[in-house]
Write a protein that holds these residues in place. Sequence first.
Motif, PDB file in Angstrom:
ATOM      1  N   UNK A   1       2.958  -1.014   1.782  1.00 37.68           N
ATOM      2  CA  UNK A   1       3.168   0.500   2.957  1.00 37.68           C
ATOM      3  C   UNK A   1       3.738   1.298   2.502  1.00 37.68           C
ATOM      4  N   UNK A   2       3.703   2.455   2.537  1.00 36.98           N
ATOM      5  CA  UNK A   2       4.275   4.029   2.655  1.00 36.98           C
ATOM      6  C   UNK A   2       4.594   4.425   3.684  1.00 36.98           C
ATOM      7  N   UNK A   3       5.880   4.978   2.415  1.00 39.77           N
ATOM      8  CA  UNK A   3       7.609   5.670   3.588  1.00 39.77           C
ATOM      9  C   UNK A   3       7.558   6.999   3.388  1.00 39.77           C
TER      10      UNK A   3
ATOM     11  N   UNK B   1      11.840   6.140  14.815  1.00 37.15           N
ATOM     12  CA  UNK B   1      12.492   6.290  13.211  1.00 37.15           C
ATOM     13  C   UNK B   1      10.947   6.469  12.844  1.00 37.15           C
ATOM     14  N   UNK B   2      10.614   7.611  12.625  1.00 33.04           N
ATOM     15  CA  UNK B   2       9.091   7.143  11.800  1.00 33.04           C
ATOM     16  C   UNK B   2       8.817   7.561   9.962  1.00 33.04           C
ATOM     17  N   UNK B   3       8.856   6.863   9.763  1.00 33.54           N
ATOM     18  CA  UNK B   3       8.700   6.650   8.371  1.00 33.54           C
ATOM     19  C   UNK B   3       6.752   7.073   7.895  1.00 33.54           C
TER      20      UNK B   3
ATOM     21  N   UNK C   1       8.922   3.174  11.872  1.00 36.91           N
ATOM     22  CA  UNK C   1       7.187   2.584  11.676  1.00 36.91           C
ATOM     23  C   UNK C   1       7.240   3.320  10.778  1.00 36.91           C
ATOM     24  N   UNK C   2       5.905   3.380  10.115  1.00 39.13           N
ATOM     25  CA  UNK C   2       5.597   3.392   8.922  1.00 39.13           C
ATOM     26  C   UNK C   2       4.066   2.946   8.705  1.00 39.13           C
ATOM     27  N   UNK C   3       3.261   3.176   7.737  1.00 42.58           N
ATOM     28  CA  UNK C   3       2.002   3.324   7.387  1.00 42.58           C
ATOM     29  C   UNK C   3       1.707   2.190   6.595  1.00 42.58           C
ATOM     30  N   UNK C   4       0.758   1.039   7.355  1.00 46.39           N
ATOM     31  CA  UNK C   4       0.560  -0.179   6.298  1.00 46.39           C
ATOM     32  C   UNK C   4      -0.696  -0.001   5.274  1.00 46.39           C
ATOM     33  N   UNK C   5      -0.406  -0.754   3.876  1.00 45.01           N
ATOM     34  CA  UNK C   5      -0.456  -0.252   2.909  1.00 45.01           C
ATOM     35  C   UNK C   5      -2.251  -0.025   3.101  1.00 45.01           C
ATOM     36  N   UNK C   6      -2.532  -1.305   3.707  1.00 38.92           N
ATOM     37  CA  UNK C   6      -4.156  -1.714   3.486  1.00 38.92           C
ATOM     38  C   UNK C   6      -5.705  -0.554   4.188  1.00 38.92           C
TER      39      UNK C   6
END
Length: 398
Positions: free
Chosen positions: A371-373, A31-33, A354-359
């Motif tokens: 993190x970004x969702x 499941x991808x965010x 999954x998410x994208x890490x904020x750094x």
Amino acid sequence: MYKNLYSERANKMRSSEIRELLELSQRPGVISFAGGLPNPKAFPVEQIKEIVNRILEEEGSKALQYGPTAGLKEVREEIVRYVKKEGIEAKLENIFLTVGSQQALDLIGRVFINEGDVILVGLPTYLGAINAFLAYGAKLVGVPLDENGMRVDILEEKIKELKEKGEKIKLIYTVPTFQNPAGVELSEERRQQMVEIAEKYDLLIIEDEPYRPLRFEGKHLPSIKSLDKKGLVIYMATFSKILSPGFRLAYVVANEEIARKMVIAKQSVDLCTPTFTQLIAYYYIKNGYMEKHIPKIVEMYKRKRDIMLEAIEKYFPQNCKWTRPKGGMFLWVELPKHISTIEMFQDAVKEKVAYVHGKAFHVDGSGENTMRLNFTNPSDELIEEGIKRLAKVIKARV
Ligand code: PMP
Ligand code: G9A
């Protein structure tokens, strides 16, 4: 073996975390965010089919031919009318089409950036802009955001500091409405102040607006471009989030001289934006389909935002913080300081979320606990399940 052959520019290019994650996101069961993808149910397949058939029957020789670099005249004329509704007064000479607004960002780098020139960006800001600008040797300086968008008071302080150090500042890059990644909106007062700052210090503002039409609540704020009397704002908008990202179609509104320079730069990149997709978008607007379609997407995405927020409230530990975006496609989560979302990602992958890490969105290396969702791409059912999985992963590290 090729190392000595690459240009200095090629050595500055970085791979995008978002693009790298696309493959992982598509694995079965995940499941991808992560990626900022529209929902496929938002693609108006039937209407596009109808328009495409008609174009091929009646205008095939134009649709399949090369076109002018700036874009087809009738398409640009339609955009003149379209942006007028946003309070932007533009002539044909101010407008050109690009292959996504990602291309426009690259053209900005090409046209304005020498090695070491400063671009001021949000902390956090859109990763695709960071990578485009870095490839041209820009020095990116971050300005923190709060719930009202970029802190323009800090922006001005930074400009003064940088000037004192003799730095060459060129641009301010902003995504004012439902920012990617933080989901926040730049307040009306700050929009005005940003224009004043650009005037005072002779800078250009890049106003990147993919999410402006995706408003779930609140009143529309004036675009920064509509407040600009001196030609200091380069406005860009895209069809990716309201029609189809597969079309790779966007447009820029800028001062005539700047538009001309960027079009010359574009000539070497791709000669012209595909005429076929330009015509599809043109008829999509002209036939009145766009006007009817946007409210449907807004309704769908609002529901998805609500489902995600509700699930987060239910499952996330109390010492996490998150934004409540009034539109767009993303919400932003801050975890307790000691948690690295980069390290945590391996646990998330095991749990198939999954998410994208904020750094990745911070030019100063900060944001490791964020993190970004994305809430628009997954189905309604999978949003709750995905948040449940993510909450489990977070709780194991709290
Ligand atoms: N700018 C921002 C802020 C974005 O979020 C995106 C897409 N995620 C883009 C530019 C690029 O969009 P496109 O090239 O599809 O128009
Ligand atoms: O697929 C892309 O790279 C576009 C999406 C951008 C984003 O997730 O911010």
